[in-house]
Design a protein around this motif. Structure first.
Motif, short mmCIF file in Angstrom:
data_model
loop_
_atom_site.label_atom_id
_atom_site.label_comp_id
_atom_site.label_asym_id
_atom_site.label_seq_id
_atom_site.Cartn_x
_atom_site.Cartn_y
_atom_site.Cartn_z
N ARG A 227 -20.29 30.85 6.70
CA ARG A 227 -21.58 30.57 6.08
C ARG A 227 -21.50 30.70 4.56
N THR A 228 -20.64 31.57 4.08
CA THR A 228 -20.41 31.68 2.64
C THR A 228 -19.81 30.39 2.09
N VAL A 229 -18.84 29.83 2.83
CA VAL A 229 -18.21 28.57 2.42
C VAL A 229 -19.22 27.44 2.41
N LEU A 230 -20.03 27.34 3.46
CA LEU A 230 -21.02 26.28 3.53
C LEU A 230 -22.05 26.40 2.42
N GLY A 231 -22.40 27.62 2.06
CA GLY A 231 -23.37 27.82 0.98
C GLY A 231 -22.78 27.54 -0.40
N GLY A 232 -21.51 27.88 -0.60
CA GLY A 232 -20.87 27.71 -1.90
C GLY A 232 -20.27 26.34 -2.12
N GLY A 233 -19.94 25.63 -1.03
CA GLY A 233 -19.40 24.28 -1.15
C GLY A 233 -18.01 24.23 -1.75
N THR A 234 -17.64 23.06 -2.28
CA THR A 234 -16.29 22.83 -2.78
C THR A 234 -15.95 23.72 -3.97
N ARG A 235 -16.94 24.04 -4.79
CA ARG A 235 -16.68 24.87 -5.97
C ARG A 235 -16.20 26.26 -5.54
N LEU A 236 -16.85 26.83 -4.53
CA LEU A 236 -16.45 28.14 -4.05
C LEU A 236 -15.05 28.11 -3.46
N VAL A 237 -14.74 27.08 -2.68
CA VAL A 237 -13.40 26.97 -2.09
C VAL A 237 -12.35 26.89 -3.18
#
Length: 264
Positions: A227-237
């Motif tokens: 859920r953190t990944v989905l919320g942060g999107g490509t920038r977070l990854v």
């Protein structure tokens, strides 16, 4: 064996497994948390049991994160249909190879690859930012399967950075953004963990109580991480990938230096 661990140790290990699951769901590398924690928090557990317990936890958490991400991101299914069984088989082969060859030989190679990936991503801010999908056919299909096979065998043999290498391969070869590549990497990483786990289970040394407790905690952390990944999107990854490069390079470099000092 359960009686040898106090309540505080169980809580510590379960908490570490949850943190490892969160890290694995982001970009991978949770084993760098859980394995040292098992070795220091419960030194009476045999090393083989530590490895099996870590794999059992990681395959459970990664699978749960993969389900969550795939439901939302919808990566190309044709790639996964071919790559999943290949990944499981190659990881099992890598795990068998690890029983015959010292996996420490891979440490300096992995450090070089990690640093190279980090430099490339840092210098290419547009890489993985937007999807420019390429068709799944011809040389690209062959290149993806070759990359998956090599990375899966590496995961069974040594392991650190597997998720990151898969993300880079899917992004570079298929033109996916980091978020879609991360979802695909979780599916493949589940298969590689399962293939290696089968080899380890066949060798025995399984403490099911510990493994299942760690698996449950890992799933909780992985769901939060997905859920953190989905919320942060490509920038977070992207940021998580760069952070992983720094941490893993430092960790493996430290191990390499200590090994050289001990040998001298």
């Amino acid at each position: 064996m359960a009686a040898e661990l106090g309540l505080g140790t169980w809580v510590l290990l379960a908490g570490g497994a949850a943190v490892a699951g969160w890290i694995d769901a982001l970009v991978g590398g949770g084993g760098l948390v859980l394995i040292p924690l098992l070795l220091t928090g419960a030194p009476q557990i045999p090393y083989a049991t530590v490895l099996v317990s870590n794999k059992l936890a990681s395959v459970s958490g990664t699978a749960s994160a993969a389900i969550t991400l795939v439901r939302r991101v919808r990566p190309p299914g044709a790639v996964l249909w071919w790559a999943v069984p290949l990944a499981a088989a190659c990881a099992a082969g890598g795990a068998l190879l690890a029983t015959a060859i010292d996996s420490a030989v891979m440490r300096p190679v992995t450090i070089v690859l990690l640093v190279s990936v980090g430099i490339f991503v840092a210098l290419r801010p547009d890489f993985g930012a937007q999807a420019r999908p390429h068709p799944w056919r011809g040389w690209r299909a062959a290149a993806v399967l070759l990359a998956v096979g090599i990375i899966a065998a590496y995961d069974g043999f040594f392991g650190p950075g597997t998720g990151m290498f898969l993300i880079m391969a899917f992004t570079a070869l298929l033109g996916q953004n980091f978020l879609t590549s991360a979802a695909m990497s979780k599916v493949i990483n589940t298969a590689t963990n399962f293939g290696a786990l089968c080899v380890f289970l066949a060798g025995g040394h399984v403490w099911w109580t510990l493994g299942l407790v760690l698996a449950a905690a890992n799933i909780c952390g992985a769901q939060l991480g997905a859920r953190t990944v989905l919320g942060g999107g490509t920038r977070l990854v992207r940021y998580a990938l760069l952070a992983l490069v720094v941490v893993m390079s430092a960790y493996l470099g430290y191990q390499q230096f200590l090994g050289s000092q001990a040998a001298g």
